[in-house]
Design a protein around this motif. Structure first.
Motif, PDB file in Angstrom:
ATOM      1  N   LEU A 118     -12.792  -2.430  35.871  1.00 39.48           N
ATOM      2  CA  LEU A 118     -13.300  -2.426  34.503  1.00 39.48           C
ATOM      3  C   LEU A 118     -13.363  -3.857  33.975  1.00 39.48           C
ATOM      4  CD1 LEU A 118     -11.229   0.589  33.108  1.00 39.48           C
ATOM      5  CD2 LEU A 118     -13.541   0.617  34.061  1.00 39.48           C
ATOM      6  N   TYR A 119     -14.471  -4.171  33.335  1.00 40.31           N
ATOM      7  CA  TYR A 119     -14.662  -5.527  32.806  1.00 40.31           C
ATOM      8  C   TYR A 119     -14.791  -5.536  31.290  1.00 40.31           C
ATOM      9  CZ  TYR A 119     -15.633  -6.305  37.727  1.00 40.31           C
ATOM     10  OH  TYR A 119     -15.531  -6.350  39.105  1.00 40.31           O
ATOM     11  N   SER A 120     -14.489  -4.413  30.675  1.00 35.38           N
ATOM     12  CA  SER A 120     -14.545  -4.294  29.223  1.00 35.38           C
ATOM     13  C   SER A 120     -13.149  -4.010  28.691  1.00 35.38           C
ATOM     14  CB  SER A 120     -15.508  -3.172  28.815  1.00 35.38           C
ATOM     15  OG  SER A 120     -15.400  -2.900  27.432  1.00 35.38           O
ATOM     16  N   ILE A 121     -12.875  -4.484  27.492  1.00 40.32           N
ATOM     17  CA  ILE A 121     -11.580  -4.220  26.871  1.00 40.32           C
ATOM     18  C   ILE A 121     -11.698  -3.166  25.764  1.00 40.32           C
ATOM     19  CG2 ILE A 121     -10.713  -6.526  27.374  1.00 40.32           C
ATOM     20  CD1 ILE A 121     -11.285  -7.280  24.469  1.00 40.32           C
ATOM     21  N   GLN A 122     -12.841  -2.494  25.711  1.00 37.44           N
ATOM     22  CA  GLN A 122     -13.084  -1.519  24.641  1.00 37.44           C
ATOM     23  C   GLN A 122     -12.552  -0.129  24.976  1.00 37.44           C
ATOM     24  OE1 GLN A 122     -14.333  -2.504  21.712  1.00 37.44           O
ATOM     25  NE2 GLN A 122     -14.386  -4.571  22.586  1.00 37.44           N
ATOM     26  N   GLU A 123     -12.149   0.098  26.214  1.00 37.26           N
ATOM     27  CA  GLU A 123     -11.590   1.382  26.650  1.00 37.26           C
ATOM     28  C   GLU A 123     -12.564   2.548  26.447  1.00 37.26           C
ATOM     29  OE1 GLU A 123      -7.232   1.928  26.378  1.00 37.26           O
ATOM     30  OE2 GLU A 123      -7.339   0.470  24.741  1.00 37.26           O
ATOM     31  N   GLU A 124     -13.851   2.292  26.737  1.00 37.65           N
ATOM     32  CA  GLU A 124     -14.845   3.358  26.593  1.00 37.65           C
ATOM     33  C   GLU A 124     -14.556   4.529  27.513  1.00 37.65           C
ATOM     34  OE1 GLU A 124     -15.524   0.194  27.374  1.00 37.65           O
ATOM     35  OE2 GLU A 124     -17.241  -0.602  26.261  1.00 37.65           O
ATOM     36  N   ALA A 125     -14.170   4.216  28.758  1.00 31.95           N
ATOM     37  CA  ALA A 125     -13.907   5.294  29.715  1.00 31.95           C
ATOM     38  C   ALA A 125     -12.748   6.170  29.250  1.00 31.95           C
ATOM     39  CB  ALA A 125     -13.612   4.695  31.093  1.00 31.95           C
TER      40      ALA A 125
END
Length: 424
Positions: A173-180
């Motif tokens: 994961l390359y996002s820190i938004q925790e979409e998953a």
């Protein structure tokens, strides 16, 4: 080629055998299987109705081998368990397997853990779950899944009614938004089939934990929640404590290798003390906890009579914590095989030593001796099967062991009434 066959757990009159051809066999050196060996094996198993489990983990199977095994899945009606963990299968191999599972109606458990199938491979398995109605357990941990495949899996599980266990640990994961994590949380609010969810190494923070807990309040089926190796602190632990207060069907909570600290464990302990009688197993290993939090947990165990398996190693075990947990073991509130600590005394002071017990210790490797699925090391298996029968059996084994090792006359006078009481 055939190294070992084990009979599967008995259910019906005939339950079949599992064929173990794993490349990490410990008893003697083995040659790891290649794609050519897989072709020979499939030819042998083509019309075989006796082999219902196949373990090909830790070999050198590539995408070509996966294609060959996919053809087997299209033809067989006997195979129910397939382990392909830690091979060299990529995204195209995952595609062959997923397409075969579109039509396969016999396979119930598939472990792909450790194969770098990537985001594309994860998407193939997500599409497969839209059509497959037989698969009950899917392990895609350490497969380099991406955020798109995680969201796709969560979306598909909104409507899937057969999958009971899912492992999607350590994605890339390359996002820190925790979409998953948000999508997984919404799935848990809708899905009423999933019983085990493994979300380890997701870089999950307090926000993600709060989302999961908020949606789990209405979930009536999830029994195991694995959140180990994330970034959850005391605020996330407070959300988990609120979830426990709702007394959901959750039986196992794994928080190992987070950072909930004393405040977080105090929150959880308060929830467990009087407001939860469902949780059976709790792991807070390596969570930067000191004696304050551990004493709070020990006090909760005095009131809570259902929490049986507790794992606390890797924290700051000061004298007060050592004393309280030593007393819990002494009076029998905790059993030696249901925790990862053992007390010993030096100069009148009590200390705790580590035991190699846990919720899931033997996964990537098997011990050189003893049982592979030992209840003390893989407590998840026992707690989810049926705690009342399994735990009483473990208690009897512990009494028998202690009776054979204790010195003196009393060691030979194990009360038969106590054994009868445990087995009732």
């Amino acid at each position: 080629m055939v190294r070992e066959t084990d009979r599967l757990p008995s259910g019906n009159l005939y339950s079949g055998f599992t064929l173990k051809l794993n490349g990490n066999f410990r008893l003697f050196p083995v040659q790891r299987l290649t794609d050519k060996d897989a072709a020979t094996l499939v030819a042998l198993l083509h019309q075989n109705a006796y082999i219902t489990g196949l373990d090909l983990s830790f070999n050198n199977l590539t995408n070509c081998g996966a294609e060959i095994i996919g053809n087997l899945l299209l033809e067989t009606t006997a195979l129910t368990d397939l382990i392909l963990m830690c091979n060299e299968i990529g995204s195209s191999g995952a595609e062959w397997l997923a397409k075969a599972l579109h039509l396969n109606k016999s396979l119930k458990n598939l472990r792909m853990n450790g194969n770098k199938i990537g985001n594309k491979g994860g998407m193939h398995f997500a599409r497969m779950l839209q059509l497959n109605r037989s698969l009950q357990s899917l392990d895609l941990g350490n497969c380099d899944l991406g955020i798109q495949s995680l969201i796709a899996l969560a979306t598909v599980l909104n409507n899937n009614t057969t999958l009971q266990s899912l492992d999607i640990g350590r994605p890339l994961l390359y996002s820190i938004q925790e979409e998953a994590t948000v999508h997984m949380a919404h799935m848990l609010q809708v899905n009423q089939t999933l019983q085990q969810l493994h979300l380890e190494k997701q870089a999950m923070k307090n926000f993600g934990a709060e989302q999961i807990c908020e949606k789990l309040v209405t979930n009536k089926t999830l029994q195991l929640l694995n959140l180990r190796c994330n970034q959850i602190s005391c605020d996330g632990a407070r959300a988990l404590a609120e979830l426990l207060k709702h007394n959901t069907p959750l039986k196992i909570l794994d928080l190992a290798a987070n950072r909930i600290e004393d405040k977080g464990l105090v929150y959880i302990s308060e929830a467990l003390r009087y407001m939860n009688d469902q949780l059976l197993g709790l792991s807070v290993v390596s969570n930067s906890i000191t004696g304050v939090g551990l004493v709070a947990l020990a006090n909760a165990l005095k009131s809570n009579k259902t929490l049986t398996n507790v794992y606390i190693w890797g924290n700051e075990l000061d004298e007060s914590a050592c004393s309280d947990f030593a007393n819990l073991l002494k009076v029998g509130r905790l059993k030696p095989k249901q925790t990862d600590i053992s007390p010993y005394w030096i100069d009148g002071h009590v200390y705790l030593a580590q035991l190699t017990h846990g919720l899931q210790m033997h996964y990537y490797w098997t011990p050189p001796y003893g049982e592979q699925d030992d209840a003390a090391c893989n407590a998840n298996l026992i707690l989810l099967k049926g705690p009342q029968v399994s735990l009483s059996q473990m208690d009897i084994e512990e009494i028998l062991e202690s009776s054979s090792t204790e010195g003196g006359h009393s060691a030979h006078h194990l009360s038969t009434s106590s054994l009868n009481e445990l087995s009732d």
